[in-house]
Design an enzyme around this catalytic site. Structure first.
Site, PDB file in Angstrom:
ATOM      1  CG  ASP A  49      -0.338  -0.159   2.517  1.00  0.00           C
ATOM      2  OD1 ASP A  49       0.899  -0.192   2.593  1.00  0.00           O
ATOM      3  OD2 ASP A  49      -1.085  -0.268   3.518  1.00  0.00           O
ATOM      4  CG  ASP A  88       0.442  -4.296   1.865  1.00  0.00           C
ATOM      5  OD1 ASP A  88       0.830  -5.366   2.376  1.00  0.00           O
ATOM      6  OD2 ASP A  88       1.096  -3.241   1.927  1.00  0.00           O
ATOM      7  CD  GLU A 187       7.571  -0.651   7.881  1.00  0.00           C
ATOM      8  OE1 GLU A 187       7.852   0.469   7.421  1.00  0.00           O
ATOM      9  OE2 GLU A 187       6.543  -1.288   7.582  1.00  0.00           O
TER      10      GLU A 187
END
Length: 272
Positions: A49, A88, A187
């Site tokens: 995204d 995503d 992440e």
């Protein structure tokens, strides 16, 4: 005449089997031409995204829609043959209930032909993952820094700096793996914690701003190619395409202005 050998696309089993054996190479892809190039080198391609920020000029990912993800997912599938393609689930497409998530994921898979979807962690994510996997939809989890949750998290914050955060990361990863995720993206995670998470789960971890101890790495392709003036700390630039493109366009503009383009060789003549 012999037929060319068919290129086999990577499967979920191939990705899981890589844990502890080799590092997984992953990059983002949003368009057909770029997917064709990346496909030669990557185990997975993620239609992230992040496309909202990279290609559409959005300030963050929260305005990205399911229709946008489907459009770019189709483009990447047209350009890839070998890599396993993950798309995503954008903000708002899966949080309401597992049933809503299923309908969103079903659209993604049926309309793009992708092999899996990705979900950012929340309190109900494990329940959603289990619901999807039981119904035939492979899922990649996403923990640590969560771009879709920047408003409730207070911005983009590195995860794992405190003992509590560390425990949460390990617990979240275990929950996602137990629910059926075949891989987990880490992440913005403190490096040594990323290693602990990786060793705590039986499925591959894919780091972005995490650690070499992860089972693989992913970057936003446009970041690593130098398409923006600024890049995050964890990005290594492997090219400076912004400068290359700017130079090429300037040369084109100069050639148009001084009428050196097009030349006779670049124009059509009358056949005699």
């Amino acid at each position: 005449m012999s037929k060319m050998a068919e290129i086999k696309r990577n499967t979920i089993r191939d990705i899981i089997a890589a844990k502890g054996q080799r590092k997984l190479v992953t990059l983002t892809a949003y368009t057909t031409p770029v997917a064709e190039i990346l496909d030669r080198h990557c185990d997975l391609l993620l239609v992230g995204d992040s496309v909202g920020m990279v290609l559409h000029g959005m300030k963050d990912t929260t305005a990205v829609t399911l229709d946008m993800m489907i459009m770019h997912g189709k483009a990447v599938m047209r350009g890839s043959q070998k890599a396993l393609v993950v798309v995503d689930l954008p903000f708002g497409s899966c949080e309401e209930s597992p049933q809503v998530a299923y309908r969103s994921a079903l659209r993604l898979m049926q309309e793009t032909g992708c092999q899996a979807v990705k979900i950012e962690y929340n309190k109900f994510a494990a329940q959603t993952v289990e619901f999807l996997v039981e119904r035939g939809i492979p899922v990649v989890g996403h923990i640590g820094l969560r771009p879709q949750y920047l408003n409730v998290d207070g911005g983009y914050r590195v995860a794992g700096k405190t003992d509590e955060s560390k425990r949460e990361l390990v617990q979240n990863a275990k929950q996602m793996a137990a629910a059926g995720c075949f891989a987990i993206v880490l992440e913005g995670v403190v490096s040594h914690i990323a290693g602990e998470v990786t060793h705590a789960v039986p499925v591959p971890t894919i780091g972005i701003g995490a650690s070499t101890e992860c089972d693989g790495q992913i970057l936003v392709t446009d970041d690593m190619l130098g398409m923006f003036p600024r890049t995050p700390k964890f990005v290594r630039r492997y090219a400076n395409l912004m400068e290359t493109i700017d130079s090429a366009v300037k040369q084109y503009a100069d050639d148009v202005k001084d009428q050196s383009f097009p030349s006779e060789n670049e124009m059509y003549g009358v056949s005699r």
